[in-house]
Write an enzyme that holds these catalytic residues in place. Structure first.
Site, mmCIF file in Angstrom:
data_model
loop_
_atom_site.group_PDB
_atom_site.id
_atom_site.type_symbol
_atom_site.label_atom_id
_atom_site.label_comp_id
_atom_site.label_asym_id
_atom_site.label_seq_id
_atom_site.Cartn_x
_atom_site.Cartn_y
_atom_site.Cartn_z
ATOM 1 N N ASP A 1 54.633 29.762 70.933
ATOM 2 C CA ASP A 1 55.135 28.474 70.458
ATOM 3 C C ASP A 1 56.200 28.694 69.381
ATOM 4 O O ASP A 1 57.022 29.577 69.524
ATOM 5 C CB ASP A 1 53.989 27.573 69.985
ATOM 6 C CG ASP A 1 54.305 26.095 70.186
ATOM 7 O OD1 ASP A 1 55.367 25.780 70.750
ATOM 8 O OD2 ASP A 1 53.492 25.244 69.787
ATOM 9 N N ASN A 2 56.148 27.953 68.292
ATOM 10 C CA ASN A 2 57.253 27.957 67.328
ATOM 11 C C ASN A 2 57.258 29.203 66.442
ATOM 12 O O ASN A 2 56.222 29.822 66.221
ATOM 13 C CB ASN A 2 57.181 26.710 66.458
ATOM 14 C CG ASN A 2 57.305 25.447 67.279
ATOM 15 O OD1 ASN A 2 56.363 25.090 67.989
ATOM 16 N ND2 ASN A 2 58.438 24.816 67.236
ATOM 17 N N HIS B 1 55.591 30.047 76.405
ATOM 18 C CA HIS B 1 55.874 28.759 75.751
ATOM 19 C C HIS B 1 56.436 29.040 74.360
ATOM 20 O O HIS B 1 55.699 29.383 73.437
ATOM 21 C CB HIS B 1 54.593 27.912 75.669
ATOM 22 C CG HIS B 1 54.787 26.575 75.010
ATOM 23 N ND1 HIS B 1 54.419 25.379 75.601
ATOM 24 C CD2 HIS B 1 55.313 26.233 73.812
ATOM 25 C CE1 HIS B 1 54.701 24.377 74.793
ATOM 26 N NE2 HIS B 1 55.245 24.864 73.695
ATOM 27 N N GLU C 1 49.112 16.867 71.748
ATOM 28 C CA GLU C 1 49.094 17.763 70.575
ATOM 29 C C GLU C 1 48.666 16.949 69.361
ATOM 30 O O GLU C 1 49.460 16.648 68.470
ATOM 31 C CB GLU C 1 50.495 18.383 70.382
ATOM 32 C CG GLU C 1 50.484 19.546 69.402
ATOM 33 C CD GLU C 1 51.849 20.201 69.248
ATOM 34 O OE1 GLU C 1 52.789 19.815 69.960
ATOM 35 O OE2 GLU C 1 51.967 21.096 68.397
ATOM 36 N N HIS D 1 60.100 28.206 71.567
ATOM 37 C CA HIS D 1 61.191 27.277 71.204
ATOM 38 C C HIS D 1 62.302 28.093 70.551
ATOM 39 O O HIS D 1 62.481 28.052 69.333
ATOM 40 C CB HIS D 1 60.680 26.202 70.248
ATOM 41 C CG HIS D 1 59.684 25.271 70.854
ATOM 42 N ND1 HIS D 1 60.048 24.065 71.411
ATOM 43 C CD2 HIS D 1 58.352 25.376 71.023
ATOM 44 C CE1 HIS D 1 58.960 23.460 71.892
ATOM 45 N NE2 HIS D 1 57.914 24.237 71.663
ATOM 46 N N LYS E 1 64.961 26.426 68.234
ATOM 47 C CA LYS E 1 64.641 25.935 66.893
ATOM 48 C C LYS E 1 64.000 27.000 66.004
ATOM 49 O O LYS E 1 63.529 26.695 64.920
ATOM 50 C CB LYS E 1 63.816 24.648 66.944
ATOM 51 C CG LYS E 1 62.463 24.714 67.612
ATOM 52 C CD LYS E 1 61.597 23.475 67.288
ATOM 53 C CE LYS E 1 61.996 22.175 67.923
ATOM 54 N NZ LYS E 1 61.356 21.876 69.203
HETATM 55 ZN ZN LIG Z 1 55.936 23.849 72.040
#
Ligand SMILES: [Zn+2]
Length: 436
Positions: A330-331, A79, A233, A81, A84
């Site tokens: 994640d990010n 997971h 979230e 991104h 971005k």
């Molecule tokens: Zn995410």
């Protein structure tokens, strides 16, 4: 940093006195202390020829003595991104809040997200991930029109360019209210299908939520697509869309794979509610990925106030109920998370601390390797198996306390039996797109 040892330059060689996390080794019969077993590995023509009891590899083989160092399979980061990542210096999130992140990402996307801009940042993340030992990544791609028409063709190009290094999957991340607008949703579904992606989005309390979910599941079923959603979230216990998602999957008899990420507000429920929802998630065979670094960063953030909870979902309870659970990055250096380097060792180390995956740690190594790979439909990745490719990560650390106390920056990443160049990309490489 220099690697902790050198590999033999030979077509066939042995890695002796290795320590393997038993949960990641196919067909290992040995009962393991702390989940770790000593072993010798024979590597031949880029493959794992044999997994042997420690000390039993033939003395005739060229050998590298790991002196007890751990050997893991390459990682799966399920997971992320990548569209971005790495624009924090161009568009930070000054107050660090979730709302601030949404706004700053939207503004940056509208101003800057050309194919060239995304490619520079996307490849930076891939270079880092590869150097750290990752072999499989699923990324969400912001899919508010017209962005999917830029991001998906670019993703398709990059996936082909990187196919021998990192297997890539992409999820269309869309505002779920647009599911009911056929003129928008139809186009996103078509683009997702054309490029072999998955349908996704971020759930929140919306009018007509059941109809949105039914429409989403029907579109996925009709087009043979899997689903991967950002769910709950938030610290707001009133928001609990996870239950509705499980019910929708059962109601629609959806046979594809469904993954949910975050599920933070599940941890805010009373025991009875949490138990009921977990049972439904298990019954619906939905997989859960926790994003502990991002959750701890964003959840319970209020200016001038010390956070009171860690932000993560009920990981142990979900696992105990038979739900497939994993953790992921994640990010990375964007308004949702100011830090990160696409390093599953960091994700694992932080997950152990935040989620208490320790004591015992015996099967925990699965959360960044075999389980996420299996959820992503690649059970061949994240495991050490005879006959499989010698895609391995070698560590100086012998035991959990050693492994989890240092960043393991001197690790060796082996792909097809050969050590790779582990130099990380230089942040200065991003200056041309960030100095705007
Ligand atoms: Zn995410």
């Amino acid at each position: 940093m220099t690697a902790f040892m050198t590999l033999p330059d030979a077509r066939r060689f042995a890695l002796t006195n290795a320590t393997l996390p038993a949960v990641l080794v196919k067909g290992l019969p040995v009962a393991a202390k702390d989940g770790l077993v000593p072993a010798d590995l024979v590597i031949s023509d880029g493959k794992i020829e044999a997994i042997l009891p420690a000390g039993s590899a033939s003395a005739d083989l060229v050998a590298a003595d790991l002196r007890g160092g751990m050997v893991w399979p390459c990682f799966a980061d399920m997971h992320t991104h990548l569209d971005k990542g790495h624009f924090w210096d161009r568009r930070p999130n000054p107050d660090g809040t979730f709302e601030g992140a949404l706004m700053n990402v939207r503004e940056d996307r509208m101003a800057n997200w050309s194919a060239d801009d995304i490619r520079a940042r996307f490849e930076f993340s891939l270079k880092s991930a590869y150097a750290h030992g990752t072999k499989l990544i699923r990324t969400h791609l912001d899919s508010i029109p017209p962005q999917p028409d830029i991001s998906f063709p670019l993703f398709d190009e990059i996936r082909a360019e990187w196919k021998d290094r990192i297997a890539l999957q992409a999820v269309a991340l869309l505002p779920l209210e647009c599911v009911l607008d056929e003129s928008v949703f139809g186009g996103i579904v078509a683009t997702t299908k054309r490029y072999g992606g998955l349908l996704g989005g971020a759930t929140r309390i919306l009018p007509d939520f059941e109809r949105i979910l039914d429409t989403l599941f029907k579109a996925a079923a009709n087009n043979g697509l899997d689903i991967d959603l950002h769910v709950d979230e938030t610290e707001d216990k009133q928001v609990l869309t996870l239950e509705a998602i499980a019910e929708a999957k059962l109601r629609n008899r959806f046979e594809g794979s469904v993954t949910v990420g975050h599920c933070c507000s599940l941890a805010r429920q009373d025991d009875e509610t949490a138990g009921r929802v977990i049972d439904k998630v298990a019954k619906a065979n939905i997989s859960v990925v926790s994003l502990p670094m991002c959750n701890m960063y964003l959840q319970d953030r209020h200016a001038g106030r010390t956070p009171r909870w860690r932000g993560v979902t009920l990981f142990h309870e979900l696992t105990a109920a038979g739900v497939k659970t994993a953790v992921s990055s994640d990010n990375t250096r964007d308004p949702f998370y100011a830090y990160g380097d696409m390093d599953p060792v960091e994700v694992f180390r932080e997950a152990v601390r935040i989620l208490h995956l320790d004591h015992p740690l015996d099967t925990s190594a699965r959360v960044v390797t075999s389980t996420p790979a299996a959820i992503l439909g690649r059970p061949d990745i994240g495991v050490i198996a005879e006959g499989g490719p010698a895609d391995l990560v070698l560590f100086s650390a012998r035991r959990w306390s050693e492994f989890l106390s240092r960043p393991q920056a001197d690790r060796i990443v082996m792909r097809n039996g050969m050590g790779i160049d582990r130099r990380l990309p230089d942040y200065r490489d991003l200056d041309p797109i960030l100095d705007k």
